[in-house]
Design an enzyme around this catalytic site. Structure first.
Site, PDB file in Angstrom:
ATOM      1  N   ASP A  10       0.848  -1.199   0.000  1.00 27.76           N
ATOM      2  CA  ASP A  10       0.000   0.000   0.000  1.00 27.76           C
ATOM      3  C   ASP A  10       0.887   1.254   0.000  1.00 27.76           C
ATOM      4  OD1 ASP A  10       0.965  -0.432   2.608  1.00 27.76           O
ATOM      5  OD2 ASP A  10      -0.831   0.402   3.557  1.00 27.76           O
ATOM      6  N   ASP A  15       6.786   1.276   1.901  1.00 22.42           N
ATOM      7  CA  ASP A  15       6.478   0.262   0.866  1.00 22.42           C
ATOM      8  C   ASP A  15       7.287   0.563  -0.404  1.00 22.42           C
ATOM      9  OD1 ASP A  15       3.513  -0.983   1.787  1.00 22.42           O
ATOM     10  OD2 ASP A  15       3.858   1.084   2.379  1.00 22.42           O
ATOM     11  N   ASN A  39      -2.428   2.690   3.553  1.00 20.64           N
ATOM     12  CA  ASN A  39      -1.874   4.019   3.842  1.00 20.64           C
ATOM     13  C   ASN A  39      -2.657   5.107   3.127  1.00 20.64           C
ATOM     14  OD1 ASN A  39       0.329   3.355   5.521  1.00 20.64           O
ATOM     15  ND2 ASN A  39       1.539   2.741   3.738  1.00 20.64           N
ATOM     16  N   THR A 124       2.990  -6.050   2.716  1.00 24.12           N
ATOM     17  CA  THR A 124       3.482  -4.903   3.490  1.00 24.12           C
ATOM     18  C   THR A 124       2.370  -3.883   3.736  1.00 24.12           C
ATOM     19  OG1 THR A 124       4.220  -3.700   1.516  1.00 24.12           O
ATOM     20  CG2 THR A 124       5.822  -5.184   2.563  1.00 24.12           C
ATOM     21  N   PHE A 165      -0.362  -0.656  12.628  1.00 27.92           N
ATOM     22  CA  PHE A 165      -1.342  -0.255  11.618  1.00 27.92           C
ATOM     23  C   PHE A 165      -1.812  -1.403  10.711  1.00 27.92           C
ATOM     24  CE2 PHE A 165      -2.260   1.127   7.251  1.00 27.92           C
ATOM     25  CZ  PHE A 165      -3.450   1.781   7.491  1.00 27.92           C
ATOM     26  N   ASN A 166      -0.910  -2.163  10.097  1.00 25.42           N
ATOM     27  CA  ASN A 166      -1.346  -3.148   9.089  1.00 25.42           C
ATOM     28  C   ASN A 166      -2.298  -4.194   9.677  1.00 25.42           C
ATOM     29  OD1 ASN A 166       0.143  -1.946   7.076  1.00 25.42           O
ATOM     30  ND2 ASN A 166       1.895  -3.330   7.297  1.00 25.42           N
ATOM     31  N   HIS A 236       9.877   0.332   7.782  1.00 22.89           N
ATOM     32  CA  HIS A 236       9.228  -0.920   8.197  1.00 22.89           C
ATOM     33  C   HIS A 236       9.215  -1.994   7.092  1.00 22.89           C
ATOM     34  CE1 HIS A 236       7.467   1.326  11.593  1.00 22.89           C
ATOM     35  NE2 HIS A 236       7.082   2.250  10.720  1.00 22.89           N
ATOM     36  N   ASP A 237       8.610  -1.636   5.961  1.00 22.35           N
ATOM     37  CA  ASP A 237       8.308  -2.654   4.951  1.00 22.35           C
ATOM     38  C   ASP A 237       9.557  -3.222   4.292  1.00 22.35           C
ATOM     39  OD1 ASP A 237       5.652  -2.275   5.532  1.00 22.35           O
ATOM     40  OD2 ASP A 237       5.365  -0.785   3.947  1.00 22.35           O
TER      41      ASP A 237
HETATM   42  C1  BDR Z   1       3.126  -0.125   8.520  1.00 24.24           C
HETATM   43  O1  BDR Z   1       2.019   0.773   8.371  1.00 24.24           O
HETATM   44  C2  BDR Z   1       2.212   1.598   7.258  1.00 24.24           C
HETATM   45  O2  BDR Z   1       1.991   2.928   7.598  1.00 24.24           O
HETATM   46  C3  BDR Z   1       3.604   1.359   6.746  1.00 24.24           C
HETATM   47  O3  BDR Z   1       3.638   1.403   5.335  1.00 24.24           O
HETATM   48  C4  BDR Z   1       3.949  -0.010   7.257  1.00 24.24           C
HETATM   49  O4  BDR Z   1       3.536  -1.014   6.357  1.00 24.24           O
HETATM   50  C5  BDR Z   1       3.880   0.232   9.784  1.00 24.24           C
HETATM   51  O5  BDR Z   1       3.033   0.137  10.884  1.00 24.24           O
HETATM   52 CA    CA Z   2       2.889  -0.521   4.117  1.00 26.82          CA
END
Ligand code: BDR
Ligand code: CA
Length: 307
Positions: A10, A15, A39, A124, A165-166, A236-237
């Site tokens: 996303d 990402d 996102n 991701t 979040f994911n 993160h991703d």
């Molecule tokens: C995840 O949430 C999104 O905002 C980022 O792209 C990442 O995948 C981190 O919590």
């Molecule tokens: Ca992401």
């Protein structure tokens, strides 16, 4: 032989960097990209993926959009982090290609069936597309090598005091993926919050991709400075992709992981049985530690290989 991978994403600044890392790395073969609402809305995340592939000189890699909305909760986009387009900051090239009309789930099934080797899925974003894939094609599990997802956390959280979040964005989908009996690796915030990169870590003169990533980090960094007091951003991703490229980058172990789907207070919590008190068999491999400096160094080296 490179490891065949599909990235379900996303984009999203991190990402986008994950996609660039995959493209720059001969250890993996990016068979295609699928997109999901997360996102930003699905139209934005799909366009952003096309723009990143164009930037990297790989418009031949197909992009198949999937679900715009989570399975059981409304979509709540992250525009306070990623901006109105989902990928604010630099000017990105106009994509010369369009997204496929094939749905992400069908695209994944086709790619996995056509591949001689078992495919690694790297989600991701919210796990909506992957849960639908498993609902519609339960037999796909036999053709997959494993799923290495960015999401969740043991101690750390971001979108609420309890959740990442994911997973929070589509807890029902996450629950279905973690309970499907697949080889799932959870790359969560406990390691990604140690995988930091700032704009000053990148020499902008070393190609368009390096310059754009530095400009991504100029934008993405505002949130991490304001909220966490960091002078660099967690990518993160890209950690999930990096783990497939360099398996020894992360310290991992197997645990039972359950997803909270109901509670308003702890929705999306990844409950990791670290002390093995439940007696449940492990259902996931969980990232416990990372050499963050090595991650940043390897990531930047790979970005310099791109146009
Ligand atoms: C995840 O949430 C999104 O905002 C980022 O792209 C990442 O995948 C981190 O919590
Ligand atoms: Ca992401």
């Amino acid at each position: 032989m490179p490891i065949p991978i599909l990235i379900d994403c996303d984009p999203g600044h991190d990402d986008a960097i994950a996609l660039l890392l995959a493209i720059a790395s001969p250890e993996v073969d990016l068979l295609g990209v699928t997109t999901v609402g997360g996102n930003s809305g699905l139209a934005n995340t799909t366009r952003n993926a096309l723009q990143v592939l164009e930037l990297a000189g790989r418009p031949d890699i197909a992009v198949a959009p999937g679900e715009a909305h989570p399975l059981s909760v409304p979509l709540l986009i992250q525009d306070h982090i990623h901006g109105a387009s989902g990928l604010e900051g630099p000017d990105l090239p106009e994509p010369r290609t369009e997204a496929l009309e094939t749905h992400a789930v069908d695209f994944i099934v086709d790619k996995v069936a056509a591949c001689d080797e078992p495919v690694t899925l790297i989600p991701t974003g919210p796990l909506t597309n992957i849960a639908l894939l498993l609902r519609r094609h339960p037999g796909i599990a036999e053709l997959l090598d494993r799923i290495v997802l960015m999401g969740g956390g043991m101690a750390e959280s971001n979108v609420t005091p309890a959740a990442e979040f994911n997973i929070w964005a589509d807890p029902q989908a996450a629950d279905e993926v973690f309970s499907a009996g697949l080889d799932v690796t959870m790359v969560g915030l406990d390691v990604t919050h140690q995988a930091l990169l700032g704009p000053d870590d990148i020499d902008r003169a070393r190609g368009d991709s390096a310059r754009v990533v530095a400009e991504f980090l100029d934008f993405f960094g505002h949130f991490h400075r304001d909220v966490y007091g960091l002078d660099a951003s967690p990518i993160h991703d890209a950690v999930a992709v990096a783990h497939v490229i360099w398996p020894d980058l992360l310290e991992v172990d197997e645990f039972d992981v359950r997803i909270e789907t109901e509670s308003p207070l702890t929705r999306g919590r990844t409950v990791v049985d670290l002390n093995r008190v439940t007696g449940h068999e492990p259902n996931a491999i969980v990232a416990l530690g990372i050499d963050g400096e090595r991650f940043s160094r390897l990531l930047v080296e790979r970005l310099y290989r791109l146009p």
